[in-house]
Write an enzyme that holds these catalytic residues in place. Structure first.
Site, PDB file in Angstrom:
ATOM      1  CE  LYS A   1      22.607 -21.718  -8.285  1.00 63.03           C
ATOM      2  NZ  LYS A   1      23.287 -20.678  -8.412  1.00 63.03           N
TER       3      LYS A   1
ATOM      4  CE1 TYR B   1      23.713 -17.509 -11.851  1.00 62.76           C
ATOM      5  CE2 TYR B   1      25.637 -16.766 -10.451  1.00 62.76           C
ATOM      6  CZ  TYR B   1      24.288 -17.291 -10.842  1.00 62.76           C
ATOM      7  OH  TYR B   1      23.798 -18.029  -9.707  1.00 62.76           O
TER       8      TYR B   1
HETATM    9  P1  FBP Z   1      21.807 -17.425  -2.974  1.00 69.60           P
HETATM   10  O1  FBP Z   1      20.546 -18.294  -3.042  1.00 69.60           O
HETATM   11  O2  FBP Z   1      22.271 -17.274  -1.634  1.00 69.60           O
HETATM   12  O3  FBP Z   1      21.826 -16.360  -3.706  1.00 69.60           O
HETATM   13  O4  FBP Z   1      23.142 -18.661  -3.661  1.00 69.60           O
HETATM   14  C1  FBP Z   1      23.053 -18.901  -5.021  1.00 69.60           C
HETATM   15  C2  FBP Z   1      24.257 -18.629  -5.730  1.00 69.60           C
HETATM   16  O5  FBP Z   1      24.347 -18.991  -6.901  1.00 69.60           O
HETATM   17  C3  FBP Z   1      25.195 -19.250  -4.949  1.00 69.60           C
HETATM   18  O6  FBP Z   1      25.449 -20.654  -5.487  1.00 69.60           O
HETATM   19  C4  FBP Z   1      26.702 -18.306  -5.188  1.00 69.60           C
HETATM   20  O7  FBP Z   1      27.516 -18.300  -4.253  1.00 69.60           O
HETATM   21  C5  FBP Z   1      25.928 -17.003  -5.346  1.00 69.60           C
HETATM   22  O8  FBP Z   1      24.490 -17.277  -5.511  1.00 69.60           O
HETATM   23  C6  FBP Z   1      26.482 -16.376  -6.395  1.00 69.60           C
HETATM   24  O9  FBP Z   1      25.930 -14.921  -6.194  1.00 69.60           O
HETATM   25  P2  FBP Z   1      26.327 -13.777  -7.004  1.00 69.60           P
HETATM   26  O10 FBP Z   1      27.382 -14.214  -7.822  1.00 69.60           O
HETATM   27  O11 FBP Z   1      25.301 -13.237  -7.628  1.00 69.60           O
HETATM   28  O12 FBP Z   1      26.970 -12.782  -5.922  1.00 69.60           O
END
Ligand code: FBP
Length: 248
Positions: A172, A142
């Protein structure tokens, strides 16, 4: 190459993500979904190739004989109170995850954060230890932090590339806005599978279905979805629609 067969079906991945209680807080949960048993019961559908939790949920609730679906343990995490440069500390070792019967481990790298170096170092050690034990590592790649602009396909592709270069087995990433954007992301990820993340729950599943369709056309190998499934009134119907696209 590490073996990914325990967490895939026909080389595709459909992960049910349930680490939002820690990442986002109880605002994401209700009286039903706050109970991890509700989530693990959804996995009995056989639709998912793995379920993702933090170690505490795994230790207290995960019964492999009962649930069958393989477990992925997230090794780091942070709460949503952290607003400055993001850093998600490691809270579980590979050894502990394996003891809790994880078949793979995950780790979030905030690419571009001022604390990127610390996360690179933790992530690299995790990859070394996991590979030594034959366990795959999924990188939640991310791009975040004050130096990172709004996410563009190039920025997402950069994050995926970092995952490849650091040794992740699967990356991911957020959907890069279009199938074309995702083609660039998968090209930069090289030989490692790219899965897309879900996002907040949408009443209408069409947008997510289009994103997953676009991602799969672009060479992605699956998705890790949480809220769009378990926050829905019909979680298994939603999940089946997404599985049909992933495993088509
Ligand atoms: P969701 O499908 O609910 O968005 O989950 C995917 C995910 O990567 C989770 O593993 C993690 O908790 C969340 O999204 C993190 O989201 P962000 O950092 O964007 O708030």
């Amino acid at each position: 190459m590490i073996n990914l067969s325990k967490i895939s079906r026909n080389n595709k991945f459909f992960f049910l993500a349930y680490d939002q209680g820690l990442e986002h807080g109880p605002g994401d949960l209700n009286m039903l979904t706050a109970n991890p048993e509700y989530i693990f019961n959804l996995t009995k559908s056989g639709l998912f190739t793995a379920v993702i939790t933090q170690k505490g949920i795994a230790e207290k609730y995960y019964e492999p004989d009962q649930y069958k679906t393989p477990l992925v343990i997230k090794l780091n995490g942070k709460t949503h109170y952290i607003k400055e440069e993001p850093y998600s500390p490691q809270v579980c070792s590979v050894e502990e995850a394996v003891r809790l019967r994880a078949k793979a481990v995950g780790y979030t790298v905030y690419v571009g954060s001022k604390h990127e170096g610390k996360m690179f170092s933790e992530f690299s050690n995790i990859i070394y230890e996991a590979h030594d034990m034959g366990i795959p590592v999924i990188g939640w790649m991310y791009p975040r932090g004050s130096s990172v602009g709004e996410e563009t396909p190039d920025i997402t592709a950069y994050a995926a590339r970092v995952g490849l270069e650091l040794g992740a087995d699967i990356v991911k990433v957020k959907y890069a806005g279009s199938a074309e954007g995702m083609r660039w992301v998968t090209a930069c990820a090289g030989c490692i599978p790219v899965c897309i993340a879900g996002g907040s729950h949408l009443q209408n599943n069409d947008q997510l279905k289009e994103e997953i369709k676009g991602a799969m056309e672009a060479g992605c190998m699956g998705a890790a979805i949480g809220r769009n499934i378990w926050q829905d009134e019909k979680p298994l119907e939603r999940a089946k629609e997404l599985a049909d696209i992933i495993f088509a």
